[in-house]
Motif scaffolding. Structure first.
Motif, PDB file in Angstrom:
ATOM      1  N   ASP A 171      13.807  -7.069 -14.434  1.00  0.00           N
ATOM      2  CA  ASP A 171      12.469  -7.262 -14.983  1.00  0.00           C
ATOM      3  C   ASP A 171      11.399  -7.234 -13.899  1.00  0.00           C
ATOM      4  OD1 ASP A 171      13.746  -7.548 -17.368  1.00  0.00           O
ATOM      5  OD2 ASP A 171      13.268  -9.672 -17.660  1.00  0.00           O
ATOM      6  N   GLU A 172      11.814  -7.132 -12.632  1.00  0.00           N
ATOM      7  CA  GLU A 172      10.858  -7.033 -11.521  1.00  0.00           C
ATOM      8  C   GLU A 172      10.490  -5.591 -11.203  1.00  0.00           C
ATOM      9  OE1 GLU A 172      10.418  -8.501  -6.841  1.00  0.00           O
ATOM     10  OE2 GLU A 172      11.986  -9.337  -8.125  1.00  0.00           O
ATOM     11  N   SER A 173      11.277  -4.648 -11.675  1.00  0.00           N
ATOM     12  CA  SER A 173      11.137  -3.258 -11.252  1.00  0.00           C
ATOM     13  C   SER A 173      10.070  -2.519 -12.044  1.00  0.00           C
ATOM     14  CB  SER A 173      12.479  -2.538 -11.393  1.00  0.00           C
ATOM     15  OG  SER A 173      12.363  -1.188 -11.008  1.00  0.00           O
ATOM     16  N   LEU A 174       9.131  -1.887 -11.326  1.00  0.00           N
ATOM     17  CA  LEU A 174       8.134  -1.019 -11.950  1.00  0.00           C
ATOM     18  C   LEU A 174       8.397   0.452 -11.696  1.00  0.00           C
ATOM     19  CD1 LEU A 174       6.201  -3.786 -11.062  1.00  0.00           C
ATOM     20  CD2 LEU A 174       4.712  -2.410 -12.523  1.00  0.00           C
ATOM     21  N   LEU A 175       9.085   0.756 -10.605  1.00  0.00           N
ATOM     22  CA  LEU A 175       9.462   2.141 -10.316  1.00  0.00           C
ATOM     23  C   LEU A 175      10.713   2.093  -9.459  1.00  0.00           C
ATOM     24  CD1 LEU A 175       8.773   5.145 -10.633  1.00  0.00           C
ATOM     25  CD2 LEU A 175       7.414   4.975  -8.533  1.00  0.00           C
ATOM     26  N   GLU A 176      11.760   2.764  -9.914  1.00  0.00           N
ATOM     27  CA  GLU A 176      13.050   2.664  -9.254  1.00  0.00           C
ATOM     28  C   GLU A 176      13.762   4.002  -9.334  1.00  0.00           C
ATOM     29  OE1 GLU A 176      17.033  -0.164  -9.822  1.00  0.00           O
ATOM     30  OE2 GLU A 176      15.017  -0.954 -10.199  1.00  0.00           O
ATOM     31  N   ILE A 177      14.269   4.467  -8.209  1.00  0.00           N
ATOM     32  CA  ILE A 177      15.063   5.688  -8.184  1.00  0.00           C
ATOM     33  C   ILE A 177      16.501   5.314  -8.492  1.00  0.00           C
ATOM     34  CG2 ILE A 177      15.802   7.655  -6.805  1.00  0.00           C
ATOM     35  CD1 ILE A 177      13.316   7.294  -5.083  1.00  0.00           C
ATOM     36  N   GLN A 178      17.067   5.963  -9.503  1.00  0.00           N
ATOM     37  CA  GLN A 178      18.384   5.582  -9.990  1.00  0.00           C
ATOM     38  C   GLN A 178      19.459   6.559  -9.536  1.00  0.00           C
ATOM     39  OE1 GLN A 178      18.357   4.278 -14.223  1.00  0.00           O
ATOM     40  NE2 GLN A 178      16.199   4.848 -14.126  1.00  0.00           N
ATOM     41  N   PHE A 179      20.587   5.996  -9.121  1.00  0.00           N
ATOM     42  CA  PHE A 179      21.729   6.787  -8.695  1.00  0.00           C
ATOM     43  C   PHE A 179      22.973   6.232  -9.383  1.00  0.00           C
ATOM     44  CE2 PHE A 179      18.603   6.771  -5.269  1.00  0.00           C
ATOM     45  CZ  PHE A 179      18.353   8.131  -5.168  1.00  0.00           C
ATOM     46  N   ASP A 180      23.939   7.124  -9.615  1.00  0.00           N
ATOM     47  CA  ASP A 180      25.068   6.669 -10.404  1.00  0.00           C
ATOM     48  C   ASP A 180      26.267   7.573 -10.215  1.00  0.00           C
ATOM     49  OD1 ASP A 180      26.481   5.102 -12.202  1.00  0.00           O
ATOM     50  OD2 ASP A 180      24.839   5.037 -13.647  1.00  0.00           O
ATOM     51  N   GLU A 181      27.407   7.057 -10.683  1.00  0.00           N
ATOM     52  CA  GLU A 181      28.639   7.821 -10.798  1.00  0.00           C
ATOM     53  C   GLU A 181      28.552   8.604 -12.102  1.00  0.00           C
ATOM     54  OE1 GLU A 181      32.339   9.233  -9.799  1.00  0.00           O
ATOM     55  OE2 GLU A 181      31.289   7.706  -8.625  1.00  0.00           O
ATOM     56  N   LEU A 182      28.543   9.933 -12.018  1.00  0.00           N
ATOM     57  CA  LEU A 182      28.336  10.749 -13.205  1.00  0.00           C
ATOM     58  C   LEU A 182      29.622  11.129 -13.912  1.00  0.00           C
ATOM     59  CD1 LEU A 182      25.594  13.141 -11.814  1.00  0.00           C
ATOM     60  CD2 LEU A 182      25.280  11.101 -13.205  1.00  0.00           C
ATOM     61  N   GLY A 183      30.732  11.042 -13.200  1.00  0.00           N
ATOM     62  CA  GLY A 183      31.996  11.451 -13.803  1.00  0.00           C
ATOM     63  C   GLY A 183      32.374  12.856 -13.403  1.00  0.00           C
ATOM     64  N   SER A 184      33.641  13.100 -13.293  1.00  0.00           N
ATOM     65  CA  SER A 184      34.116  14.380 -12.782  1.00  0.00           C
ATOM     66  C   SER A 184      33.744  15.549 -13.674  1.00  0.00           C
ATOM     67  CB  SER A 184      35.636  14.335 -12.595  1.00  0.00           C
ATOM     68  OG  SER A 184      36.267  14.049 -13.836  1.00  0.00           O
ATOM     69  N   GLU A 185      33.536  15.288 -14.976  1.00  0.00           N
ATOM     70  CA  GLU A 185      33.258  16.392 -15.888  1.00  0.00           C
ATOM     71  C   GLU A 185      31.891  17.016 -15.661  1.00  0.00           C
ATOM     72  OE1 GLU A 185      31.626  12.754 -17.968  1.00  0.00           O
ATOM     73  OE2 GLU A 185      33.326  13.274 -16.680  1.00  0.00           O
ATOM     74  N   VAL A 186      30.990  16.312 -14.964  1.00  0.00           N
ATOM     75  CA  VAL A 186      29.648  16.860 -14.720  1.00  0.00           C
ATOM     76  C   VAL A 186      29.293  16.882 -13.247  1.00  0.00           C
ATOM     77  CG1 VAL A 186      28.695  16.338 -16.989  1.00  0.00           C
ATOM     78  CG2 VAL A 186      28.636  14.595 -15.213  1.00  0.00           C
ATOM     79  N   GLY A 187      30.271  16.872 -12.383  1.00  0.00           N
ATOM     80  CA  GLY A 187      29.949  17.099 -10.982  1.00  0.00           C
ATOM     81  C   GLY A 187      30.132  15.921 -10.065  1.00  0.00           C
TER      82      GLY A 187
END
Length: 507
Positions: free
Chosen positions: A266-282
């Protein structure tokens, strides 16, 4: 945004790096007029997906270069990337690749964002009702992302180009270079245009693009631009809108704010998001955090990789925090080595708190390494939080860009510099930030108190400290540990490749 990035990879969108002398409208993998059916509003989100990807794919050199000149952070020792270490000492080399890369990446992404806006405008030719409202919202979101890139460019080089199309050479010929003041006013005006079309939600309240831009993100960008203009009443007005919304609060665990539990808080106003996408999409969509990490560590989770040691909290900052009896923020911000602790002891800091040791509360041991005495805790992801089957330093960690604590302290500063506010007092705003850090409340607050609070709160975050000091002409703070700062050193020189390619001047 995880679904957004999966869609992105499936679409095969990619970002290329090029010089301003290249053709901006032939981006590899960029969606063009023939890629979309503008009569099908269901495809409209694809343009926004491409815009968020451009915003999120930051080069590893960008955040460290934006931050390294502040008195809160050093480049680490000599060795690899010597011109980067020189930049930390205010010795500038306009042929250094990092300068050109920062310029290129920011401007190439601005062109990508402009293309997304043009695509969305094409959709508007065929949409009406709710679909047209959605198209206008998407355009407003892209304008906010574009404003952040322009903000960084102007704060780094002062007089720069404003691009609103994907034909920048036409804009250069027509408009030339804009002053820093003109860029900041442009950002402020753009946010005024965007705000009515954006949802009045926290970013984490959005269900279509969780963590995406909202009206409050735009108010925050407007405040940042007007802070550079020293238009403190506008800062108070914009930040007051955010505070009075009642939607935002400080994430109470400062240590975890910068780690997996604090993502999209609830503190975030702008955040760059990164994640594990899964092998099926790279596989993965990650930022490279290795430059921030220690070269030598014993991770709690086996096989987790170490870093490069290119980003070191300054001894000045650490002593400042110890002198203030800071605990929570110091432990969060700094990873200590035994060698660094010995240097503190040698400088008279012998009665150190227990948390000043080389083992983090997450169980990772920071061993001595040659390049630096300390590493950044804000860019550290505990090895036990690294996704399974991933070993890269900081893998999957989000990157907070603007948070509510900065809004509170911008509001407080504006009031201490003469603005009137509608969201409480400067003292209340400062004490709210201090309370989360387990610091005692103040009984009164001055502009200097606010700047000290910002130093303690935002060290190593996007150059905030450096930009504050040059805005206030506080060169004495930047003259530290053998460095001497003066007015002529405020801005980086234009990259030589751009000087050769475009009609810009170092005057």
């Amino acid at each position: 945004m995880k679904k957004t990035y999966k869609l992105l990879v499936l679409l095969g969108l990619s970002i290329s790096i090029f010089s301003c002398s290249d053709e901006f409208d032939t981006r590899t993998g960029q969606l063009n007029t023939g890629d979309l059916d503008y009569t099908d509003a269901s495809e409209m989100s694809q343009a926004l997906v491409g815009a968020y990807n451009a915003f999120s794919t930051r080069g590893w050199e960008e955040p460290i270069l934006l931050s390294v000149r502040g008195d809160d952070v050093n480049s680490g020792g000599l060795g690899d990337q010597q011109p980067y270490a020189d930049t930390d000492n205010y010795i500038y080399n306009n042929s250094y690749w990092m300068y050109n890369s920062l310029w290129n990446l920011h401007y190439s992404d601005i062109i990508t964002l402009n293309t997304a806006i043009l695509q969305l405008e094409r959709y508007r030719e065929y949409t009406e009702g709710d679909d047209d409202v959605r198209a206008q919202q998407y355009i407003a979101e892209v304008k906010v992302l574009r404003a952040w890139l322009h903000l960084n460019l102007a704060r780094t080089w002062e007089d720069v180009f404003i691009y609103q199309t994907n034909n920048p050479f036409e804009e250069i010929e027509a408009n030339g270079v804009s002053s820093k003041e003109e860029v900041m006013q442009f950002i402020s005006n753009q946010m005024d245009e965007a705000i009515p079309h954006l949802p009045n939600l926290r970013p984490n309240e959005r269900t279509d693009f969780p963590g995406g831009v909202t009206s409050y993100t735009a108010y925050a960008l407007k405040a940042l631009a007007n802070l550079e203009l020293e238009n403190y009443q506008e800062v108070a007005n914009a930040t007051g809108e955010i505070i009075n919304s009642g939607k935002f609060s400080l994430y109470q665990d400062f240590y975890q704010l910068f780690k997996t539990p604090g993502e999209l808080s609830d503190e975030s106003l702008l955040e760059i998001q990164f994640d594990e996408l899964g092998s099926e999409v790279g596989g993965t969509f990650y930022h490279l955090y290795a430059p921030f990490g220690p070269v030598n560590w014993t991770p709690a989770r086996e096989n987790a990789s170490s870093g490069w040691g290119f980003f070191e909290p300054s001894m000045k900052y650490i002593k400042f925090m110890l002198d203030r009896d800071e605990t929570t923020r110091l432990e969060t911000s700094v990873l200590f080595t035994d060698r660094g602790i010995t240097e503190l002891n040698n400088d008279g800091y012998t009665d150190l708190p227990d948390f000043v040791n080389n083992t983090t509360q997450s169980g990772d041991v920071i061993n001595d390494f040659e390049r630096a005495l300390f590493s950044s805790g804000k860019h550290y992801l505990p090895s036990v939080q690294v996704p399974e089957e991933q070993n890269s330093y900081g893998a999957g960690k989000n990157y907070i860009v603007i948070r509510y604590a900065e809004v509170l302290l911008m509001y407080a500063e504006s009031l201490t510099r003469g603005a009137s506010g509608s969201a409480g007092s400067a003292l209340e705003a400062v004490n709210e930030v201090r309370s989360r850090a387990n610091m005692p409340s103040l009984s009164g607050v001055t502009a200097e108190d606010v700047m000290d609070e910002k130093y303690a709160e935002f060290a190593m975050e996007w150059g905030i400290r450096y930009y504050d000091m040059i805005r206030l002409d506080n060169y004495s703070e930047l003259s530290y540990d053998g460095r001497t700062f003066s007015q002529d050193l405020e801005y980086l020189p234009y990259p030589q490749e751009q000087v050769d390619a475009l009609p810009i001047s170092n005057d």
